[in-house]
Scaffold this active site. Structure first.
Site, PDB file in Angstrom:
ATOM      1  N   ASP A 288       0.841  -1.188   0.000  1.00 11.94           N
ATOM      2  CA  ASP A 288       0.000   0.000   0.000  1.00 11.94           C
ATOM      3  C   ASP A 288       0.878   1.240   0.000  1.00 11.94           C
ATOM      4  O   ASP A 288       2.020   1.209   0.466  1.00 11.94           O
ATOM      5  CB  ASP A 288      -0.923   0.026   1.221  1.00 11.94           C
ATOM      6  CG  ASP A 288      -2.122   0.939   1.020  1.00 11.94           C
ATOM      7  OD1 ASP A 288      -3.167   0.451   0.547  1.00 11.94           O
ATOM      8  OD2 ASP A 288      -2.019   2.142   1.333  1.00 11.94           O
TER       9      ASP A 288
ATOM     10  N   ASP B 237       4.562   3.648  -3.859  1.00 11.64           N
ATOM     11  CA  ASP B 237       3.707   3.881  -5.023  1.00 11.64           C
ATOM     12  C   ASP B 237       4.059   2.858  -6.094  1.00 11.64           C
ATOM     13  O   ASP B 237       5.179   2.846  -6.622  1.00 11.64           O
ATOM     14  CB  ASP B 237       3.940   5.298  -5.540  1.00 11.64           C
ATOM     15  CG  ASP B 237       3.006   5.701  -6.658  1.00 11.64           C
ATOM     16  OD1 ASP B 237       2.482   4.808  -7.354  1.00 11.64           O
ATOM     17  OD2 ASP B 237       2.800   6.910  -6.849  1.00 11.64           O
TER      18      ASP B 237
ATOM     19  N   ASN C 131      -5.081  -4.774  -7.047  1.00 11.53           N
ATOM     20  CA  ASN C 131      -6.280  -4.076  -6.605  1.00 11.53           C
ATOM     21  C   ASN C 131      -6.097  -2.562  -6.485  1.00 11.53           C
ATOM     22  O   ASN C 131      -7.061  -1.814  -6.615  1.00 11.53           O
ATOM     23  CB  ASN C 131      -6.716  -4.641  -5.249  1.00 11.53           C
ATOM     24  CG  ASN C 131      -7.779  -3.799  -4.579  1.00 11.53           C
ATOM     25  OD1 ASN C 131      -8.944  -3.812  -4.980  1.00 11.53           O
ATOM     26  ND2 ASN C 131      -7.383  -3.034  -3.565  1.00 11.53           N
TER      27      ASN C 131
ATOM     28  N   TYR D 217     -10.400   7.358 -15.970  1.00 13.48           N
ATOM     29  CA  TYR D 217     -10.663   6.158 -15.178  1.00 13.48           C
ATOM     30  C   TYR D 217     -11.291   5.072 -16.047  1.00 13.48           C
ATOM     31  O   TYR D 217     -10.916   3.902 -15.976  1.00 13.48           O
ATOM     32  CB  TYR D 217     -11.576   6.499 -14.010  1.00 13.48           C
ATOM     33  CG  TYR D 217     -11.821   5.359 -13.050  1.00 13.48           C
ATOM     34  CD1 TYR D 217     -10.934   5.101 -12.005  1.00 13.48           C
ATOM     35  CD2 TYR D 217     -12.946   4.546 -13.167  1.00 13.48           C
ATOM     36  CE1 TYR D 217     -11.154   4.070 -11.112  1.00 13.48           C
ATOM     37  CE2 TYR D 217     -13.170   3.507 -12.279  1.00 13.48           C
ATOM     38  CZ  TYR D 217     -12.281   3.273 -11.249  1.00 13.48           C
ATOM     39  OH  TYR D 217     -12.506   2.240 -10.363  1.00 13.48           O
TER      40      TYR D 217
ATOM     41  N   LYS E 264      -9.631   1.329 -16.791  1.00 15.49           N
ATOM     42  CA  LYS E 264     -10.268   0.069 -16.411  1.00 15.49           C
ATOM     43  C   LYS E 264     -10.623  -0.787 -17.624  1.00 15.49           C
ATOM     44  O   LYS E 264     -10.602  -2.024 -17.550  1.00 15.49           O
ATOM     45  CB  LYS E 264     -11.505   0.344 -15.549  1.00 15.49           C
ATOM     46  CG  LYS E 264     -11.175   0.941 -14.181  1.00 15.49           C
ATOM     47  CD  LYS E 264     -10.236   0.049 -13.384  1.00 15.49           C
ATOM     48  CE  LYS E 264      -9.975   0.571 -11.988  1.00 15.49           C
ATOM     49  NZ  LYS E 264      -9.108  -0.317 -11.177  1.00 15.49           N
TER      50      LYS E 264
END
Length: 260
Positions: A49, A71, A98, A164, A168
């Protein structure tokens, strides 16, 4: 019960015990729920994370886990994640890509270079970099499972802004490409496409801009908002032996939004 039925039953169990699992974005939301669910089923987890505090908190909560902070759009951080998993747990059996960020719901004419480059770097390039880095380890084992978090925005053009949505849709292409390229090597790649989910992602939008106004008009189709654990359950299933013949699938976990 016949022997054949017994063997079929044993194969259908959702087994991830003693596997080495990398979960990105594991400090909160879907990633946290996924890391906890894997750990509860006996997996060893690398908690990756960008937030040091939450990564450590989740790793401490699990116990048999190790945090890696950074990152993932930085190749050096990707290398650190892979090295940590291999040195700590002996390899990588499962990768859960994720981690992701939202855009500003901007329509194409309003997307800045900064917004475009950052969203694509985190949401698409970083999962590619991590996929590329773990594949040699999975190939050496002759097996592996990769699960991506796509989005309802990967299935339609009305669920988010341009950057976005494109990122995706790219995850869908990456998932299918990996699935077909490596299926004969024993490696599976699948993705979930979450609908509305209760996570900590915040939106920084200009409600008067074209993009948010257009996207907002379709919000009525979202339906019930899911919990992170409902998304995690689908991820763990796709990574497990119970999904041994499922490959290249984009699974909506959206309470039927994609059917509207």
């Amino acid at each position: 019960m016949s022997l054949s039925c017994t063997l079929a039953s044993e194969r259908s169990e959702s087994t991830v015990e003693n596997t080495s699992v990398v979960v990105t974005g594991a400090g909160s939301g879907i990633g946290r729920a996924t890391a906890l669910r894997f750990a509860s089923q006996g997996a060893n987890v690398v908690v990756a994370d960008v937030n040091a505090e939450t990564a450590k908190a989740v790793a401490d909560e699990i116990g048999n886990a190790v945090p890696v902070v950074g990152d993932l759009s930085d190749p050096a951080v990707v290398d650190q994640v892979v090295t940590t998993a291999v040195e700590t747990f002996g390899g990588i059996d499962v990768l859960v890509n994720n981690a992701g960020i939202m855009d500003r719901m901007s329509a194409a004419a309003d997307v800045t270079d900064t917004e475009w480059e950052r969203v694509l770097r985190v949401n698409l390039t970083a999962p590619f970099l991590l996929t590329r880095a773990v594949l040699p380890h999975m190939l050496a084992k002759g097996k592996g499972a990769i699960v991506y978090t796509a989005s309802e925005a990967a299935l339609r053009g009305s669920a988010s802004g341009t950057a976005y949505t494109v990122s995706k849709h790219g995850i869908v292409g990456l998932t299918k490409s990996v699935a077909i390229m490596y299926r004969e090597a024993g490696i599976r790649a699948n993705a979930i496409a979450p609908g509305g989910t209760m996570t900590g992602i915040t939106l920084d939008v200009d409600p008067g801009a074209v993009g948010p106004q257009i996207v907002g008009g379709y919000a009525k189709n979202v339906g019930r908002v899911s919990t992170p654990d409902e998304q995690a359950a689908a991820i763990v299933f796709l990574a497990s032996d119970a999904a041994s013949n499922i490959n290249g699938v984009i699974l909506p976990v959206d309470n039927g939004w994609s059917a509207v």
